[in-house]
Design a protein around this motif. Structure first.
Motif: not given
Length: 167
Positions: A52-58, A120-128
């Motif tokens: 989870w991250l903050f973001a500006d909608t603009n 921002l909701k970032i859903q991980a799919q892979t990690a290295e």
């Protein structure tokens, strides 16, 4: 960054590696199909491996979430983590409130009530990941041994974790 207890061993591995790293480079693909990166403060990794991250909608970032990458780096410990996935915008005000910090006020002057503040909701799919797990001196000796042997020796752990995303 707040990190919740993880529900799966793979997620626990990622949690252990990024603990203490608060800034990540968020890379996305812009409208001209170019890679664009920017430093972002990661607020939370929830129990299901969602970041989870903050973001500006603009900002253009909120329109570039189909494919994203979060890159964490701790040069002091030689730990590097690259997380690929996808994102979406959330305006969950209760979560905004829970994650709000006065340190965000320069970007959002009206605080958590800022009209352009979203998550921002970032859903991980892979990690290295790459993790030396050794002191600088041991890493220096490993590097020297690698040069002499013309192959990597004792350079630490490297791995890939697939399908972090829940079905």
């Amino acid at each position: 960054m707040k990190i919740d207890p993880q529900t799966a061993p793979d997620l626990q591995k990622i949690r252990d590696l990024i603990e203490g790293m608060h800034i990540a480079m968020l890379t996305s693909i812009d409208a001209d199909d170019r890679l664009v990166s920017r430093p972002m403060s990661v607020l939370k990794m929830d129990s299901e491996g969602v970041f989870w991250l903050f973001a500006d909608t603009n900002s253009t970032t909120v329109n570039e979430l189909d494919r994203v990458n979060l890159s964490f780096s701790d040069e002091e410990d030689s730990t590097y983590v690259s997380i690929a996935g996808h994102g979406e915008v959330s305006e969950d005000r209760s979560l905004v409130h829970a994650l709000w910090s006065p340190l965000m006020k320069p970007w959002f002057p009206d605080g958590e009530k800022s009209p352009n503040l979203a998550l921002l909701k970032i859903q991980a799919q892979t990690a290295e990941y790459w993790d030396s797990g050794h002191s600088k001196m041991v890493r220096l000796f490993a590097m020297a041994a690698s040069v002499v042997a013309s192959k990597p020796i004792g350079m630490g752990e490297h791995g890939t974790i697939d399908l972090l995303e829940s079905p």
